[in-house]
Design a protein around this motif. Structure first.
Motif, PDB file in Angstrom:
ATOM      1  N   GLU A 160     -29.325 -40.351   8.443  1.00 48.79           N
ATOM      2  CA  GLU A 160     -28.836 -40.675   9.450  1.00 48.79           C
ATOM      3  C   GLU A 160     -29.228 -42.000   9.863  1.00 48.79           C
ATOM      4  O   GLU A 160     -28.843 -42.795   9.779  1.00 48.79           O
ATOM      5  N   ASP A 194     -25.488 -39.737  -2.205  1.00 48.82           N
ATOM      6  CA  ASP A 194     -25.534 -38.581  -3.294  1.00 48.82           C
ATOM      7  C   ASP A 194     -24.706 -39.274  -4.205  1.00 48.82           C
ATOM      8  O   ASP A 194     -24.385 -38.992  -5.590  1.00 48.82           O
ATOM      9  N   TYR A 195     -25.568 -40.911  -4.278  1.00 48.49           N
ATOM     10  CA  TYR A 195     -25.123 -41.418  -5.999  1.00 48.49           C
ATOM     11  C   TYR A 195     -25.721 -41.664  -6.010  1.00 48.49           C
ATOM     12  O   TYR A 195     -27.145 -41.678  -5.575  1.00 48.49           O
ATOM     13  N   GLY A 225     -23.689 -43.950   4.254  1.00 45.81           N
ATOM     14  CA  GLY A 225     -22.721 -42.789   3.593  1.00 45.81           C
ATOM     15  C   GLY A 225     -23.182 -41.876   2.673  1.00 45.81           C
ATOM     16  O   GLY A 225     -23.533 -41.251   2.139  1.00 45.81           O
ATOM     17  N   GLU A 226     -21.696 -41.783   1.958  1.00 47.89           N
ATOM     18  CA  GLU A 226     -21.403 -41.421   0.470  1.00 47.89           C
ATOM     19  C   GLU A 226     -22.509 -41.227  -0.311  1.00 47.89           C
ATOM     20  O   GLU A 226     -22.677 -40.928  -1.534  1.00 47.89           O
ATOM     21  N   PHE A 227     -22.849 -43.129  -0.524  1.00 44.77           N
ATOM     22  CA  PHE A 227     -23.807 -43.413  -1.968  1.00 44.77           C
ATOM     23  C   PHE A 227     -25.292 -42.519  -1.873  1.00 44.77           C
ATOM     24  O   PHE A 227     -25.916 -42.451  -2.239  1.00 44.77           O
ATOM     25  N   ARG A 252     -30.402 -38.757  -2.059  1.00 45.04           N
ATOM     26  CA  ARG A 252     -31.227 -37.327  -1.566  1.00 45.04           C
ATOM     27  C   ARG A 252     -32.445 -36.878  -2.013  1.00 45.04           C
ATOM     28  O   ARG A 252     -33.123 -36.413  -1.915  1.00 45.04           O
ATOM     29  N   ASP A 308     -28.292 -44.756   7.073  1.00 45.24           N
ATOM     30  CA  ASP A 308     -27.116 -44.871   6.637  1.00 45.24           C
ATOM     31  C   ASP A 308     -26.346 -45.137   5.928  1.00 45.24           C
ATOM     32  O   ASP A 308     -25.542 -46.258   5.480  1.00 45.24           O
ATOM     33  N   TYR A 352     -27.057 -48.497  -6.072  1.00 46.89           N
ATOM     34  CA  TYR A 352     -27.266 -49.124  -4.944  1.00 46.89           C
ATOM     35  C   TYR A 352     -27.659 -51.299  -5.389  1.00 46.89           C
ATOM     36  O   TYR A 352     -28.119 -51.297  -6.392  1.00 46.89           O
ATOM     37  N   THR A 377     -30.563 -39.288  -7.441  1.00 48.29           N
ATOM     38  CA  THR A 377     -29.966 -39.838  -6.208  1.00 48.29           C
ATOM     39  C   THR A 377     -30.092 -40.329  -5.131  1.00 48.29           C
ATOM     40  O   THR A 377     -31.803 -40.052  -5.152  1.00 48.29           O
TER      41      THR A 377
END
Length: 248
Positions: A137, A146-147, A142-144, A111, A140, A152, A109
């Protein structure tokens, strides 16, 4: 301690496999594979008899065609490529923004890749966790975040890599035309952050084909060709020489 870079008769060879691989996992897997071919072990003589002294406060521009040795020079200064001969003395901590995709794992991911990239840059897991919120931040995504990275777009990967690399401190700033994708809002943020990094750095080395940017940010230019430094001069003279010899 005064920040400085001293290179004396530096030569750099690396295996062609290191040039082709794009992730740490694939690179290590190839290195330790029992099925490596002779072609994988072919050396590339990337830098040849490099001697240069960069003092604190200097802003250096690297000029040269693709393959001239600019990126290899930056990676050698950063310590990513060990030199084959000569001496390399770098005094000061390095903040490098070079190959932004290096060290990213597509199945992990965003992260998780923050941690991996930080380890590659020499930081501890604890240090990366302390910076994670700011990196997330700025990127930017978003929820990606954690994808898996393989979901991407190129622009999203650049945003994440840029956010990570510019969150790491250092005295010596190494730049290699890193920001080439992203929406207009992100590009604006990225330019502002780069200018701030340039102002804060004790030494900056920028490899670029953008002669206008080199004129704006640099005072001294190194022109490279076939792994050699063929001219070390004030930036305007270096640009004139490059245009005369290599831009026709």
């Amino acid at each position: 301690m005064t920040n400085a870079i001293r290179l004396r008769n530096v030569n750099l060879h690396y295996a062609s496999v290191a040039f082709r691989e794009r992730s740490l996992k694939s690179l290590f897997a190839t290195w330790f594979s029992q099925s490596r071919t002779k072609r994988d072990l072919t050396d590339i003589h990337a830098l040849k008899d490099i001697t240069v002294h960069v003092k604190q406060g200097e802003r250096i521009g690297l000029l040269g065609h693709n393959g001239a040795g600019k990126s290899s020079f930056l990676k050698m200064v950063a310590g990513l490529y060990p030199i084959s001969s000569g001496s390399r003395d770098v005094r000061g901590t390095i903040r490098s923004m070079l190959d932004l995709s290096l060290g990213f794992e597509p199945d992990a991911t965003g992260r998780e890749n923050i941690l991996y990239r930080g380890l590659l840059l020499g930081l501890s897991p604890r240090a990366m966790r302390s910076m994670e919120a700011e990196i997330v931040e700025f990127a930017d995504l978003g929820e990606f975040i954690d994808y898996p990275l393989k979901t991407y777009s190129v622009g999203m990967q650049v945003r994440l890599a840029f956010a990570i690399s510019t969150s790491v401190g250092g005295d010596i700033l190494l730049l290699d035309e890193v920001v080439g994708a992203g929406d207009a809002r992100f590009m604006g943020k990225a330019r502002a952050r780069i200018m701030n990094l340039v102002e804060q750095s004790e030494i900056m080395i920028l490899a670029s084909h953008d002669l206008t940017t080199l004129r704006q940010l640099c005072q001294r230019g190194l022109v490279l060709a076939d792994g050699h430094i063929v001219l070390d001069a004030p930036i305007e003279r270096a640009i004139e020489f490059y245009e005369e010899k290599f831009s026709k």
